[in-house]
Motif scaffolding. Structure first.
Motif, short mmCIF file in Angstrom:
data_model
loop_
_atom_site.label_atom_id
_atom_site.label_comp_id
_atom_site.label_asym_id
_atom_site.label_seq_id
_atom_site.Cartn_x
_atom_site.Cartn_y
_atom_site.Cartn_z
N THR A 111 0.84 -1.20 0.00
CA THR A 111 0.00 0.00 0.00
C THR A 111 0.87 1.25 0.00
OG1 THR A 111 -1.79 -1.12 1.16
CG2 THR A 111 -1.78 1.28 1.24
N ASP A 112 1.89 1.26 0.86
CA ASP A 112 2.79 2.41 0.93
C ASP A 112 3.58 2.60 -0.37
OD1 ASP A 112 1.94 2.89 3.50
OD2 ASP A 112 3.70 1.97 4.47
N VAL A 113 4.06 1.49 -0.92
CA VAL A 113 4.83 1.56 -2.16
C VAL A 113 3.96 2.05 -3.31
CG1 VAL A 113 6.01 0.17 -3.92
CG2 VAL A 113 6.57 -0.15 -1.50
N ARG A 114 2.75 1.50 -3.42
CA ARG A 114 1.84 1.90 -4.49
C ARG A 114 1.46 3.37 -4.38
NH1 ARG A 114 -1.61 -2.08 -4.24
NH2 ARG A 114 -0.75 -3.25 -5.98
N ASN A 115 1.24 3.84 -3.15
CA ASN A 115 0.91 5.26 -2.96
C ASN A 115 2.06 6.16 -3.40
OD1 ASN A 115 -1.65 4.76 -1.95
ND2 ASN A 115 -1.01 4.83 0.20
N ALA A 116 3.29 5.75 -3.09
CA ALA A 116 4.45 6.54 -3.50
C ALA A 116 4.53 6.64 -5.02
CB ALA A 116 5.73 5.94 -2.93
N PHE A 117 4.33 5.52 -5.70
CA PHE A 117 4.35 5.52 -7.18
C PHE A 117 3.23 6.41 -7.72
CE2 PHE A 117 7.20 1.89 -7.02
CZ PHE A 117 7.89 1.96 -8.22
N ASN A 118 2.02 6.22 -7.21
CA ASN A 118 0.88 6.97 -7.72
C ASN A 118 1.04 8.47 -7.52
OD1 ASN A 118 -0.32 4.56 -8.48
ND2 ASN A 118 -1.66 4.44 -6.68
N ASN A 119 1.53 8.86 -6.35
CA ASN A 119 1.70 10.28 -6.05
C ASN A 119 2.73 10.96 -6.95
OD1 ASN A 119 -0.19 10.09 -4.00
ND2 ASN A 119 1.33 9.83 -2.37
N ALA A 120 3.65 10.17 -7.46
CA ALA A 120 4.70 10.73 -8.33
C ALA A 120 4.39 10.54 -9.82
CB ALA A 120 6.06 10.10 -8.00
N GLY A 121 3.22 10.03 -10.12
CA GLY A 121 2.86 9.84 -11.53
C GLY A 121 3.41 8.57 -12.15
N GLY A 122 3.78 7.60 -11.29
CA GLY A 122 4.26 6.32 -11.80
C GLY A 122 3.27 5.22 -11.50
N ASN A 123 3.70 3.98 -11.69
CA ASN A 123 2.82 2.86 -11.37
C ASN A 123 3.62 1.61 -11.05
OD1 ASN A 123 3.03 3.03 -14.53
ND2 ASN A 123 2.60 0.87 -14.05
N VAL A 124 3.07 0.81 -10.13
CA VAL A 124 3.66 -0.48 -9.79
C VAL A 124 3.27 -1.48 -10.87
CG1 VAL A 124 3.74 -2.35 -8.10
CG2 VAL A 124 3.59 0.03 -7.32
N GLY A 125 4.24 -2.29 -11.30
CA GLY A 125 3.98 -3.27 -12.34
C GLY A 125 4.04 -4.69 -11.81
#
Length: 251
Positions: A111-125
């Motif tokens: 959850t924390d990792v996904r939020n970090a990606f989303n907030n920066a305009g990236g995405n978890v793959g």
């Protein structure tokens, strides 16, 4: 060699800030505890512990703090069940990102990792989506001050290095030669360089990109913010990326 790991040098320059915050010591302590818990307190018989001790030493971690973490892990003082997890994803600009974590709660960490990606305009793959773009390597940074190119190359090659990369700016007080090794040769090369009297400022196992992706402006800012957000997470141990960012954008 493809994949000149400029990002690792950026991280090296900001390492002083990280150390001052104490964040890196907290992460290393966790690595020491887990390594000692899983493989015992003897670094000669526990390679993971030896790597963690080396990293602690180069981060100027006090000896008593290192020993306390090892005793806590080996003596059962830490009851958490940590597991190693790797996440992969993309930052803005198509930059590949690998995140290695030690966690006792997978749900919290993803959850924390996904939020970090989303907030920066990236995405978890998905698992494996970017790992093929990197190679596991040993990486040793040698202080460049007072070290000639000829001697750096000679000693590194004699020690069994895979590749030698010069500092971006030799005049920088924190300039460093980057020595890359095969994982299996990492310790042997490091020990030979130490015996040669070279000043090692960092030594670790890492992931080196085969090729870098250049990003600038807003995308560079987003990539840096993503990496810093991930590194600030307690469960995250390491972040690797193939971003190529100019010194100006870093500043």
């Amino acid at each position: 060699m493809a994949g000149h790991n400029k990002w690792s040098k950026i991280k090296h320059r900001k390492a002083v800030v990280d150390k001052r915050r104490g964040k890196i010591w907290t992460k290393i302590s966790k690595a020491l505890i887990v390594a000692a818990k899983n493989g015992g307190p003897d670094p000669d018989a526990n390679l993971a512990l030896r790597y963690a001790i080396d990293e602690a030493r180069y981060a100027n971690m006090p000896r008593e703090t290192i020993e306390r973490a090892i005793k806590k892990g080996a003596g059962g003082g830490d009851t958490a069940n940590y597991e190693s997890i790797r996440y992969e994803g993309y930052a803005p600009g198509g930059v590949a990102v690998i995140v290695d974590a030690l966690t006792d709660n997978r749900t919290r960490t993803i959850t924390d990792v996904r939020n970090a990606f989303n907030n920066a305009g990236g995405n978890v793959g998905a698992t494996g989506c970017v790992a093929y773009m990197f190679q596991p390597r040993g990486q040793i940074l040698i202080a460049a001050k007072g070290l000639s190119e000829e001697r750096a190359m000679e000693l590194a090659i004699e020690a069994g290095a895979l590749d030698v990369q010069p500092p971006d700016d030799p005049a920088d007080d924190e300039a460093a030669w980057t020595i890359l090794t095969e994982v299996s040769a990492f310790n042997a090369v490091k020990e030979r360089l130490e015996k040669a009297g070279l000043s090692i400022t960092s030594a670790e196992l890492t992931m080196i990109p085969e090729n870098n992706v250049a990003v600038s402006g807003e995308q560079a800012k987003q990539v840096i913010e993503l990496v810093e957000a991930l590194e600030d997470l307690d469960d995250v141990q390491k972040v690797y990326t193939n971003a190529d960012i100019s010194d100006a954008d870093v500043a």
